[in-house]
Motif scaffolding. Structure first.
Motif, PDB file in Angstrom:
ATOM      1  N   LEU A   1      -0.985  55.328 126.876  1.00  0.00           N
ATOM      2  CA  LEU A   1      -1.181  56.258 127.714  1.00  0.00           C
ATOM      3  C   LEU A   1      -0.476  56.052 129.134  1.00  0.00           C
ATOM      4  N   VAL A   2      -0.301  57.149 129.800  1.00  0.00           N
ATOM      5  CA  VAL A   2       0.398  56.893 131.066  1.00  0.00           C
ATOM      6  C   VAL A   2      -0.458  57.529 132.327  1.00  0.00           C
ATOM      7  N   TYR A   3      -0.459  56.822 133.422  1.00  0.00           N
ATOM      8  CA  TYR A   3      -0.963  57.506 134.721  1.00  0.00           C
ATOM      9  C   TYR A   3      -0.366  57.118 135.918  1.00  0.00           C
ATOM     10  N   SER A   4      -0.455  57.781 136.874  1.00  0.00           N
ATOM     11  CA  SER A   4       0.346  57.037 138.026  1.00  0.00           C
ATOM     12  C   SER A   4      -0.717  57.144 139.372  1.00  0.00           C
ATOM     13  N   ASP A   5      -0.253  56.480 140.490  1.00  0.00           N
ATOM     14  CA  ASP A   5      -1.205  56.183 141.548  1.00  0.00           C
ATOM     15  C   ASP A   5      -0.125  55.749 142.759  1.00  0.00           C
TER      16      ASP A   5
ATOM     17  N   THR B   1       3.842  54.042 138.589  1.00  0.00           N
ATOM     18  CA  THR B   1       3.436  54.577 137.179  1.00  0.00           C
ATOM     19  C   THR B   1       3.014  53.472 136.323  1.00  0.00           C
ATOM     20  N   PHE B   2       1.959  53.834 135.784  1.00  0.00           N
ATOM     21  CA  PHE B   2       1.235  52.716 134.848  1.00  0.00           C
ATOM     22  C   PHE B   2       1.188  53.295 133.322  1.00  0.00           C
ATOM     23  N   LEU B   3       2.001  52.359 132.444  1.00  0.00           N
ATOM     24  CA  LEU B   3       2.137  52.456 130.935  1.00  0.00           C
ATOM     25  C   LEU B   3       1.134  51.488 130.547  1.00  0.00           C
TER      26      LEU B   3
ATOM     27  N   ASP C   1      -3.118  68.013 140.236  1.00  0.00           N
ATOM     28  CA  ASP C   1      -2.321  67.093 140.860  1.00  0.00           C
ATOM     29  C   ASP C   1      -2.942  65.687 140.536  1.00  0.00           C
ATOM     30  N   GLU C   2      -3.778  65.496 139.555  1.00  0.00           N
ATOM     31  CA  GLU C   2      -4.444  64.138 139.288  1.00  0.00           C
ATOM     32  C   GLU C   2      -4.295  63.928 137.972  1.00  0.00           C
ATOM     33  N   TRP C   3      -4.770  62.959 137.408  1.00  0.00           N
ATOM     34  CA  TRP C   3      -4.677  62.380 135.991  1.00  0.00           C
ATOM     35  C   TRP C   3      -5.872  62.287 135.489  1.00  0.00           C
ATOM     36  N   ALA C   4      -6.346  63.030 134.044  1.00  0.00           N
ATOM     37  CA  ALA C   4      -7.200  63.111 133.474  1.00  0.00           C
ATOM     38  C   ALA C   4      -7.181  62.064 132.086  1.00  0.00           C
TER      39      ALA C   4
ATOM     40  N   ILE D   1     -14.496  63.765 129.522  1.00  0.00           N
ATOM     41  CA  ILE D   1     -13.095  63.949 130.269  1.00  0.00           C
ATOM     42  C   ILE D   1     -13.440  63.395 131.628  1.00  0.00           C
ATOM     43  N   ALA D   2     -12.664  62.473 132.087  1.00  0.00           N
ATOM     44  CA  ALA D   2     -12.762  61.754 133.370  1.00  0.00           C
ATOM     45  C   ALA D   2     -11.626  61.788 134.064  1.00  0.00           C
ATOM     46  N   VAL D   3     -11.534  61.948 135.534  1.00  0.00           N
ATOM     47  CA  VAL D   3     -10.317  62.065 136.270  1.00  0.00           C
ATOM     48  C   VAL D   3     -10.550  60.786 137.095  1.00  0.00           C
ATOM     49  N   LEU D   4      -9.127  60.174 137.148  1.00  0.00           N
ATOM     50  CA  LEU D   4      -8.749  58.935 137.725  1.00  0.00           C
ATOM     51  C   LEU D   4      -8.565  59.019 139.172  1.00  0.00           C
TER      52      LEU D   4
END
Length: 440
Positions: free
Chosen positions: A269-273, A277-279, A319-322, A330-333
């Protein structure tokens, strides 16, 4: 002397004392001074609890976030609510869009949700292994086979019987279709074929790229994710790779490959901060391994006392990552510095410093918190045998007024080698300079 606390996680479970370096729930970021700061990962902020268990897939279609939980499709809203939209079957799943319609492969069946849920009549085959969108076509792969078929143009409910071909360069079975760089990647058990849209209609719509056969397949259905400039996967070779422009670029280290081989990888999975970008490779029984695309480094993401990161999928939510958890949550980072009210334990372990073979008195150990840290504590443990045994925690309380001051431990005993472990779990933001100081 000054030294760098840690570069990236490198601890290999095959040889845990060979490289003791770990970053757990921490990653590095370059500062304007040229030095690096060690920052906390984003915490998990509960968003909505769905009725059921086992997140199968998440995705965004026309700006709307969807999740498949168990045997049902859900719409997830930014305001913290969710709506069930229709029943699908259980089993592994994939999700894509086509001109506003939500296309779902679940188990071995195919569903389309627009104003309601429907199950289109099958075409060239009836057991489906994945669904993908490319150039106004919905592409479906054959479960346990080598065939793939595609819909009519911009019509995901119509599957003409002649709109199919076979990925037959090698005698292995299809795992998943994935669209990248305007081309269709057909990932198989031990190889990958790259196809393109010819511009023709019907049965001639897709053709394999000349030389478009790779000798690496996809390890499992959920071990691939898309980011802005490519994709990230765990291959049949047990290596983590980036994919862009038809090229596979291995990025895994020996420690990551050991984790893939010895633990069960369940999802990528992917998310960003903040520009990172974190893979991530999520493992069933160990912390996830996360690759920071901006820094080219790995860290680990854990829950609790270095337990597995219990997540199954991620998707944009505004604009966020779930992220979806198998509990149905379901959580939001977010930068909460906690995991939904539970402590977010951040821990780093340094490489082992050898003291030229002589027993040395360690008089001081100092780290440098950045400004902005409020009340909280940070603890230190030491090992003099390469990380096999550790001293009890020695905790320092950092309070307002000590910004840019030192966190220092004194009179730490003697040894020929030194490994340090720093840990903090208070729900406050703490950045450390990567540089520390020891005095002997």
């Amino acid at each position: 002397m000054r030294f760098a606390l840690v570069g990236q996680s490198g601890r290999d479970s095959d040889n845990p004392l060979g490289n003791t370096s770990r970053l757990v729930n921490i990653y590095a970021e370059k500062m304007t001074t040229g030095e690096r700061a060690l920052k906390s990962v984003l915490g998990m902020d509960p968003h909505v609890q769905l009725n059921g268990v086992l997140i199968r897939a998440m995705g965004v279609v026309d700006g709307v976030t969807y999740a498949i939980l168990g045997g049902r499709l859900w719409r997830i809203r930014e305001n913290g609510s969710a709506s069930p939209l229709g029943q699908v079957t259980t089993g592994h799943a994939s999700l894509s869009g086509n001109n506003g319609a939500v296309c779902i492969q679940a188990g071995t069946r195919y569903f389309v949700y627009d104003s309601g849920m429907s199950e289109p009549a099958t075409g060239a085959f009836s057991a489906f292994g994945s669904v993908e969108y490319i150039d106004n076509y919905t592409v479906l792969t054959e479960a346990g086979g080598r065939m793939f078929q595609w819909s009519d143009l911009a019509d995901p409910k119509t599957l003409p019987g002649l709109n199919f071909s076979t990925a037959d360069a090698n005698d292995d079975k299809l795992v998943r279709a994935f669209a990248l760089d305007g081309r269709l990647y057909l990932f198989k058990e031990h190889s990958t074929e790259i196809w393109y849209n010819t511009g023709a209609s019907g049965a001639e719509a897709f053709q394999r790229v000349a030389g478009g056969v790779k000798g690496t397949g996809l390890k499992a259905h959920n071990l691939i994710c898309r980011f802005d400039d490519g994709a990230f996967m765990v291959g049949s070779d047990n290596r983590a790779s980036l994919i862009a422009g038809g090229q596979f670029q291995p990025i895994s280290t020996p420690a990551v490959e050991t984790a893939i081989r010895e633990s069960l990888p369940v999802a990528c999975l992917v998310y960003s901060d903040e520009g990172h970008t974190f893979l991530c490779i999520v493992l069933r029984d160990a912390p996830a391994w996360c690759y920071d695309l901006a820094m080219g480094e790995w860290h680990e993401r854990a829950e609790g006392e270095a337990g597995p990161w219990n997540v199954a999928a991620s998707a944009r939510l505004g604009d966020e990552w779930a992220i979806g958890r198998d509990s149905g949550e379901i959580a939001v980072l977010r930068r909460t510095n906690s995991d939904g009210g539970r402590p977010l334990i951040r821990e780093l372990t340094t490489p082992t410093l050898r003291m030229d073979g002589a027993r040395t008195v360690l008089r001081e150990f100092e780290v440098f918190p950045s400004s902005g840290f409020r009340n909280g504590s940070i603890s230190l443990r030491l090992s003099r045998d390469g990380g096999a045994t550790w001293t009890p925690d020695k905790t320092r309380i950092l309070t307002r007024g000590e910004f840019d001051d030192r966190a220092i431990w004194r009179n730490l005993g003697m040894g020929r080698a030194l490994t340090a472990k720093l840990r903090w779990s208070d729900p406050y933001d703490l950045c450390l300079s990567e540089n520390a100081r020891i005095a002997t």
